[in-house]
Motif scaffolding. Structure first.
Motif, PDB file in Angstrom:
ATOM      1  N   ILE A   1      -0.643  -4.059  23.963  1.00 26.71           N
ATOM      2  CA  ILE A   1      -1.308  -5.020  22.937  1.00 26.71           C
ATOM      3  C   ILE A   1      -1.514  -6.589  23.275  1.00 26.71           C
ATOM      4  N   ALA A   2      -0.462  -6.788  23.778  1.00 29.58           N
ATOM      5  CA  ALA A   2      -0.389  -8.259  24.425  1.00 29.58           C
ATOM      6  C   ALA A   2      -1.454  -8.348  25.672  1.00 29.58           C
ATOM      7  N   ASN A   3      -1.623  -7.442  26.409  1.00 31.16           N
ATOM      8  CA  ASN A   3      -2.565  -7.346  27.707  1.00 31.16           C
ATOM      9  C   ASN A   3      -3.959  -7.479  27.112  1.00 31.16           C
ATOM     10  N   PHE A   4      -4.178  -6.406  25.916  1.00 26.84           N
ATOM     11  CA  PHE A   4      -5.499  -6.512  25.265  1.00 26.84           C
ATOM     12  C   PHE A   4      -6.035  -7.798  24.472  1.00 26.84           C
ATOM     13  N   THR A   5      -5.111  -8.463  23.994  1.00 25.81           N
ATOM     14  CA  THR A   5      -5.309  -9.810  23.567  1.00 25.81           C
ATOM     15  C   THR A   5      -5.484 -10.786  24.616  1.00 25.81           C
ATOM     16  N   SER A   6      -5.088 -10.656  25.758  1.00 26.28           N
ATOM     17  CA  SER A   6      -5.195 -11.701  26.892  1.00 26.28           C
ATOM     18  C   SER A   6      -6.535 -11.282  27.452  1.00 26.28           C
TER      19      SER A   6
ATOM     20  N   ARG B   1      18.593  -8.227  26.015  1.00 31.86           N
ATOM     21  CA  ARG B   1      17.946  -8.888  24.802  1.00 31.86           C
ATOM     22  C   ARG B   1      16.499  -9.099  24.954  1.00 31.86           C
ATOM     23  N   TRP B   2      15.947  -9.293  23.660  1.00 32.19           N
ATOM     24  CA  TRP B   2      14.575  -9.700  23.688  1.00 32.19           C
ATOM     25  C   TRP B   2      14.259 -11.011  24.416  1.00 32.19           C
ATOM     26  N   SER B   3      13.155 -11.006  25.200  1.00 27.13           N
ATOM     27  CA  SER B   3      13.137 -12.312  26.001  1.00 27.13           C
ATOM     28  C   SER B   3      11.351 -12.362  25.783  1.00 27.13           C
ATOM     29  N   LYS B   4      10.939 -13.468  26.245  1.00 29.09           N
ATOM     30  CA  LYS B   4       9.307 -13.721  25.991  1.00 29.09           C
ATOM     31  C   LYS B   4       8.608 -12.793  26.895  1.00 29.09           C
ATOM     32  N   ASP B   5       9.341 -12.161  27.786  1.00 26.38           N
ATOM     33  CA  ASP B   5       8.598 -11.005  28.653  1.00 26.38           C
ATOM     34  C   ASP B   5       8.064  -9.813  27.887  1.00 26.38           C
ATOM     35  N   PHE B   6       8.636  -9.761  26.718  1.00 28.72           N
ATOM     36  CA  PHE B   6       8.345  -8.661  25.839  1.00 28.72           C
ATOM     37  C   PHE B   6       7.288  -9.197  24.551  1.00 28.72           C
ATOM     38  N   SER B   7       7.016 -10.169  24.573  1.00 30.26           N
ATOM     39  CA  SER B   7       6.074 -11.034  23.691  1.00 30.26           C
ATOM     40  C   SER B   7       4.642 -10.001  23.691  1.00 30.26           C
TER      41      SER B   7
ATOM     42  N   HIS C   1     -10.068  -4.158  31.742  1.00 37.11           N
ATOM     43  CA  HIS C   1     -10.068  -2.661  31.573  1.00 37.11           C
ATOM     44  C   HIS C   1      -8.666  -2.386  31.336  1.00 37.11           C
ATOM     45  N   LEU C   2      -8.360  -1.373  30.654  1.00 39.29           N
ATOM     46  CA  LEU C   2      -6.974  -1.012  30.255  1.00 39.29           C
ATOM     47  C   LEU C   2      -6.270  -0.623  31.634  1.00 39.29           C
ATOM     48  N   LYS C   3      -6.927   0.052  32.439  1.00 45.68           N
ATOM     49  CA  LYS C   3      -6.403   0.517  33.763  1.00 45.68           C
ATOM     50  C   LYS C   3      -5.878  -0.651  34.891  1.00 45.68           C
ATOM     51  N   GLU C   4      -6.253  -1.714  34.461  1.00 46.66           N
ATOM     52  CA  GLU C   4      -6.238  -2.905  35.198  1.00 46.66           C
ATOM     53  C   GLU C   4      -4.635  -3.683  34.844  1.00 46.66           C
ATOM     54  N   ILE C   5      -4.221  -3.226  33.793  1.00 42.16           N
ATOM     55  CA  ILE C   5      -2.994  -3.809  33.231  1.00 42.16           C
ATOM     56  C   ILE C   5      -1.858  -3.294  34.030  1.00 42.16           C
TER      57      ILE C   5
ATOM     58  N   PHE D   1      -2.332  -5.829  12.328  1.00 36.96           N
ATOM     59  CA  PHE D   1      -2.436  -6.677  13.467  1.00 36.96           C
ATOM     60  C   PHE D   1      -3.777  -5.889  14.450  1.00 36.96           C
ATOM     61  N   MET D   2      -3.187  -4.772  14.980  1.00 33.95           N
ATOM     62  CA  MET D   2      -4.188  -4.004  15.668  1.00 33.95           C
ATOM     63  C   MET D   2      -5.497  -3.876  15.192  1.00 33.95           C
TER      64      MET D   2
END
Length: 244
Positions: free
Chosen positions: A128-133, A4-10, A137-141, A69-70
């Motif tokens: 997207i979530a990591n970018f908004t955080s 099920r969906w959870s905040k981990d997928f936010s 660098h994207l490689k650091e995600i 949004f993007m």
């Protein structure tokens, strides 16, 4: 395995998170129908077609909102993301137009929803979530271990697998990693981080005792006896380190 969906997928957007949560529910309903069709394929034919039609209409609306949004946050991978959206819409449309074979349609719908959740909502959308955080660098995600276990559990049962111990910067905290994920980490296909300290997990067998002598000294100076060390539990760490 049901996930099920959870905040981990936010993705840190309330509207899109609610839409993702509903899509998870549509996937669950479709998979339940697939199991019922195996016993009586004609009884649930109309139900399955309705679920598929609902999914098709809903993802078009959702993708439009997500792309808007993007654009608003200047997401650097927006064009690649839009291509993924287009492919998923075409796959769903094609399945809807060829729904005479109910058994084939049910199998393909189940595959589509599971792969979509794993490879798109639970994977590409988290960029997207990591970018908004404000990742530098994207490689650091990287995923946290808890996030990645949930993702892998969509397709396979990890609960019966052999496990391996990993550590991070959290004092005395040991992460239990299933065999499947451990093999990915060893082969460097992936890196996972701790949800508490944010540091990359390190296999305990690879922990360099000499290089980390200061951390080890700190640990042993704060443990009264060897038996205390043996009996310590993750939930008790705060009390022991604080002298409680």
């Amino acid at each position: 395995m049901e996930v099920r969906w959870s905040k981990d997928f936010s993705i840190k957007n309330m509207q899109l998170d609610k839409q993702h949560e509903l899509i998870f529910e549509i996937a669950r309903v479709s998979n339940d129908l697939v199991q019922k069709i195996k016993d009586n394929k004609m009884q649930y034919k109309d139900d399955l077609k309705q679920v598929l039609a609902k999914l098709f209409q809903y993802i078009k609306t959702h993708f439009k909102d997500e792309e808007k949004f993007m654009e608003s946050i200047n997401f650097p991978l927006i064009e690649e993301h839009k291509k993924s959206h287009k492919i998923l819409i075409e796959k769903t449309k094609d399945l809807l137009e060829h729904s005479d074979d109910i058994i084939k349609m049910s199998r393909e719908l189940s595959t589509l929803t599971e792969e979509w959740i794993l490879d798109h909502i639970a994977n590409e959308d988290l960029w997207i979530a990591n970018f908004t955080s404000k990742a530098l660098h994207l490689k650091e995600i990287h995923y946290t271990l808890d996030q990645y276990i949930k993702l892998k559990s969509i397709r396979q049962d990890l609960t019966t697998e052999k496990t391996h111990d990993y550590i991070c910067n959290c004092p005395l905290y040991v992460h239990t990693v299933p065999q499947t994920i451990h093999e990915e980490l060893v082969s460097r296909e992936n890196d996972l981080k701790c949800s508490k300290c944010g540091q990359i997990l390190v296999h305990l067998d690879n922990f360099d005792l000499n290089q980390n002598s200061e951390e080890l000294n700190y640990i042993f100076e704060n443990i009264l006896t060897e038996q205390d060390f043996i009996n310590v539990k993750n939930d008790d760490i705060g009390n022991i380190m604080g002298g409680g």
